[in-house]
Write a protein that holds these residues in place. Sequence first.
Motif, mmCIF file in Angstrom:
data_model
loop_
_atom_site.group_PDB
_atom_site.id
_atom_site.type_symbol
_atom_site.label_atom_id
_atom_site.label_comp_id
_atom_site.label_asym_id
_atom_site.label_seq_id
_atom_site.Cartn_x
_atom_site.Cartn_y
_atom_site.Cartn_z
ATOM 1 N N GLN A 9 0.827 -1.202 0.000
ATOM 2 C CA GLN A 9 0.000 0.000 0.000
ATOM 3 C C GLN A 9 0.859 1.248 0.000
ATOM 4 N N ARG A 10 1.982 1.217 0.690
ATOM 5 C CA ARG A 10 2.883 2.374 0.735
ATOM 6 C C ARG A 10 3.550 2.638 -0.606
ATOM 7 N N VAL A 11 3.924 1.590 -1.321
ATOM 8 C CA VAL A 11 4.639 1.785 -2.587
ATOM 9 C C VAL A 11 3.716 1.795 -3.802
ATOM 10 N N MET A 12 2.437 1.537 -3.590
ATOM 11 C CA MET A 12 1.492 1.480 -4.716
ATOM 12 C C MET A 12 1.390 2.828 -5.422
ATOM 13 N N HIS A 13 1.310 3.893 -4.669
ATOM 14 C CA HIS A 13 1.149 5.208 -5.285
ATOM 15 C C HIS A 13 2.384 5.625 -6.090
ATOM 16 N N THR A 34 -1.880 1.874 -19.014
ATOM 17 C CA THR A 34 -1.786 0.800 -18.027
ATOM 18 C C THR A 34 -1.068 -0.421 -18.594
ATOM 19 N N VAL A 35 -1.261 -0.700 -19.882
ATOM 20 C CA VAL A 35 -0.571 -1.843 -20.496
ATOM 21 C C VAL A 35 0.929 -1.580 -20.569
ATOM 22 N N VAL A 36 1.315 -0.379 -20.992
ATOM 23 C CA VAL A 36 2.742 -0.040 -21.082
ATOM 24 C C VAL A 36 3.373 -0.108 -19.692
ATOM 25 N N HIS A 37 2.710 0.451 -18.704
ATOM 26 C CA HIS A 37 3.256 0.428 -17.351
ATOM 27 C C HIS A 37 3.386 -1.002 -16.831
ATOM 28 N N PHE A 38 2.367 -1.832 -17.039
ATOM 29 C CA PHE A 38 2.421 -3.205 -16.559
ATOM 30 C C PHE A 38 3.554 -3.980 -17.239
ATOM 31 N N LEU A 39 3.726 -3.798 -18.541
ATOM 32 C CA LEU A 39 4.802 -4.499 -19.244
ATOM 33 C C LEU A 39 6.177 -4.041 -18.770
ATOM 34 N N LEU A 40 6.347 -2.738 -18.539
ATOM 35 C CA LEU A 40 7.622 -2.249 -18.016
ATOM 36 C C LEU A 40 7.880 -2.788 -16.612
ATOM 37 N N LEU A 41 6.851 -2.802 -15.781
ATOM 38 C CA LEU A 41 6.992 -3.341 -14.437
ATOM 39 C C LEU A 41 7.313 -4.833 -14.471
ATOM 40 N N LEU A 42 6.689 -5.562 -15.382
ATOM 41 C CA LEU A 42 6.952 -6.992 -15.526
ATOM 42 C C LEU A 42 8.392 -7.252 -15.953
ATOM 43 N N ILE A 43 8.897 -6.459 -16.880
ATOM 44 C CA ILE A 43 10.284 -6.612 -17.335
ATOM 45 C C ILE A 43 11.256 -6.339 -16.195
ATOM 46 N N VAL A 44 11.003 -5.286 -15.423
ATOM 47 C CA VAL A 44 11.876 -4.951 -14.293
ATOM 48 C C VAL A 44 11.845 -6.067 -13.246
ATOM 49 N N VAL A 45 10.673 -6.613 -12.972
ATOM 50 C CA VAL A 45 10.559 -7.691 -11.984
ATOM 51 C C VAL A 45 11.297 -8.934 -12.455
ATOM 52 N N VAL A 46 11.135 -9.293 -13.711
ATOM 53 C CA VAL A 46 11.823 -10.481 -14.228
ATOM 54 C C VAL A 46 13.331 -10.291 -14.176
ATOM 55 N N LEU A 47 13.814 -9.116 -14.547
ATOM 56 C CA LEU A 47 15.257 -8.870 -14.529
ATOM 57 C C LEU A 47 15.805 -8.826 -13.103
ATOM 58 N N CYS A 48 15.146 -8.069 -12.226
ATOM 59 C CA CYS A 48 15.684 -7.831 -10.887
ATOM 60 C C CYS A 48 15.380 -8.920 -9.867
ATOM 61 N N PHE A 49 14.310 -9.674 -10.073
ATOM 62 C CA PHE A 49 13.923 -10.648 -9.050
ATOM 63 C C PHE A 49 13.954 -12.093 -9.533
ATOM 64 N N PHE A 50 14.276 -12.307 -10.801
ATOM 65 C CA PHE A 50 14.413 -13.675 -11.300
ATOM 66 C C PHE A 50 15.788 -13.903 -11.924
ATOM 67 N N LEU A 51 16.149 -13.108 -12.927
ATOM 68 C CA LEU A 51 17.397 -13.363 -13.656
ATOM 69 C C LEU A 51 18.643 -12.987 -12.850
ATOM 70 N N MET A 112 6.887 -9.032 -1.856
ATOM 71 C CA MET A 112 6.235 -7.727 -1.908
ATOM 72 C C MET A 112 6.059 -7.269 -3.364
ATOM 73 N N VAL A 113 7.072 -7.465 -4.176
ATOM 74 C CA VAL A 113 6.998 -7.054 -5.583
ATOM 75 C C VAL A 113 6.013 -7.938 -6.349
ATOM 76 N N MET A 114 5.960 -9.222 -6.028
ATOM 77 C CA MET A 114 4.982 -10.087 -6.694
ATOM 78 C C MET A 114 3.555 -9.663 -6.340
ATOM 79 N N TYR A 115 3.325 -9.298 -5.088
ATOM 80 C CA TYR A 115 2.009 -8.812 -4.686
ATOM 81 C C TYR A 115 1.692 -7.487 -5.375
ATOM 82 N N LEU A 116 2.693 -6.622 -5.497
ATOM 83 C CA LEU A 116 2.515 -5.361 -6.220
ATOM 84 C C LEU A 116 2.170 -5.629 -7.682
#
Length: 183
Positions: A9-13, A34-51, A112-116
């Motif tokens: 909730q704190r980082v959502m805004h 919203t699609v562009v933002h979600f795709l950018l967020l997905l790329i960042v999550v995959v790079l930073c939290f998986f790869l 936390m990032v997966m929930y976000l």
Amino acid sequence: MLVLTACVQRVMHPLVLTPVTLLQRSGLNPRPATVVHFLLLLIVVVLCFFLAPAAVFSVVEVSWTFLDGIYFCFISLCTIGLGDFVPAARAGQQYRALYQVAVMVYLFLGLMVMYLLLRTFHKMADVHGLTTLLQLPRCEESVLEDTEPIVNNDPTPPRLKDKAASKPLDPASQPSYNSINKG
């Protein structure tokens, strides 16, 4: 779960609502924004939290390959957690306690990032009108709800609106086991 919800909730805004608003101000309609933002967020999550963590695990854990690291990250962050890969399980590992703390911090931030990411997908589905198709509850949260604290720090107790609700119950008005028909 309460701590994860409060953190998201704190980082959502700043991580979701502000970038989407900026994309809309730059001329994009709400749906493409919203699609562009979600795709950018997905790329960042995959790079930073998986790869990136998978690469670190493949170097630090001698018996793990890069794919084992990706498998561990996926299984852990999706809360499946089979337990077949456990980091820092090798005895005599250098800086083992520090490594275990770092893995715990990674797992907390990753959850936390997966929930976000899930909340962002839910908001995107709501903007696109996909909540009925995906059978999701409608995301009718306002911007104020995301900034509203979960725990109220107000020391005054809430006031009862109905005086009848504050009166003690009459025991005779409640059913008892003696009133059950045994017939």
